[in-house]
Design an enzyme around this catalytic site. Structure first.
Site, PDB file in Angstrom:
ATOM      1  CG  HIS A  74      -4.589 -11.414  -2.110  1.00 67.41           C
ATOM      2  ND1 HIS A  74      -3.977 -10.538  -2.985  1.00 67.41           N
ATOM      3  CD2 HIS A  74      -4.027 -11.196  -0.900  1.00 67.41           C
ATOM      4  CE1 HIS A  74      -3.071  -9.831  -2.334  1.00 67.41           C
ATOM      5  NE2 HIS A  74      -3.082 -10.202  -1.065  1.00 67.41           N
ATOM      6  CB  CYS A 117      -4.736  -7.329   0.307  1.00 64.63           C
ATOM      7  SG  CYS A 117      -3.402  -7.759   1.461  1.00 64.63           S
ATOM      8  CB  SER A 125      -0.951   0.003   1.194  1.00 63.87           C
ATOM      9  OG  SER A 125      -0.246  -0.096   2.421  1.00 63.87           O
ATOM     10  CD  GLU A 175      -6.085 -10.966  -5.998  1.00 65.08           C
ATOM     11  OE1 GLU A 175      -4.957 -10.712  -5.537  1.00 65.08           O
ATOM     12  OE2 GLU A 175      -7.139 -10.777  -5.362  1.00 65.08           O
TER      13      GLU A 175
END
Length: 229
Positions: A197, A90, A61, A199
């Protein structure tokens, strides 16, 4: 004016912020969804302005915020998240939070918008990554199979600072020093965030939920504009 069926079912252009992190996996899933007309990588303000909704992926981040600042995209991103559907996964959850602790020395810039506080890297380093099942009835339905969630250096929600924040998922087992019932997914209006996550699994149900959320939001926005005119 009532929103028409065609407005509600209008296919969307969905962007995935591609400055750093696990962005391409989101694009692969989005391209499978019939509600998505186009899934694009977002690296410029022009690309950002072309999408109906945005996913901010997992990654680092602090690095994302610094890169966005350097390329003049941070303030456009902040403006976008105030007005269009955005999902942070996340690292994206951290960036969308109004407050974050366990930040690096000197802190970090946050896009904000979600009335939550989060802890970064709650579970430790990469070697402390884990997987667990989450029953997300508010998203998937009461009788739906659980969502298999992958946590990698994940944050958690430590405070809900508005009654408008809806809890979508909690841990169902204690993980290290993190208690059962710890919040790991939320929604507030057009903003959504997950600590894990999605994905990294073949399950596209959360992506489908977000796209439907964005469709509904776009339809309502068009309705308001039409009424104003």
């Amino acid at each position: 004016m009532v929103v028409t069926l065609s407005q509600q079912n209008e296919k969307l252009c969905v962007g995935v912020l591609a400055l750093q992190g696990a962005f391409i996996e989101h694009v692969h899933i989005l391209k499978r969804l019939p509600e998505v007309a186009e899934a694009i990588l977002v690296r410029t303000q022009e690309q950002l302005e072309s999408v109906d909704a945005l996913i901010i992926p997992g990654g680092e981040s602090t690095a994302m915020a610094l890169i966005a600042e350097r390329c003049g995209l941070f303030e456009p991103l902040r403006k976008f998240t105030r007005s269009k559907p955005t999902w942070g996964t996340c690292a994206g959850m951290i960036l969308l939070a109004n407050e974050a602790s366990k930040t690096k020395k000197g802190g970090q810039q946050l896009l904000g918008g979600l009335d939550i506080a989060v802890n970064r890297n709650q579970f430790g380093s990469q070697v402390d990554s884990f997987e667990t099942d989450l029953h997300m009835s508010a998203v998937l339905g009461e009788s739906a199979p659980p969502f298999h969630a992958v946590f990698i250096r994940a944050p958690i929600v430590t405070a809900l600072n508005s009654e408008d924040v809806q809890v979508l998922a909690k841990l169902e087992h204690q993980v290290g020093q993190t208690d059962t019932e710890t919040i790991v997914a939320v929604r507030q209006g057009h903003l959504m965030a997950t600590a894990f996550h999605p994905e990294l699994t073949p399950d596209d149900r959360l992506h489908s939920y977000f796209v439907r959320l964005a469709q509904d939001y776009k339809g309502k926005s068009q309705d308001v504009v039409t009424m104003a005119n």
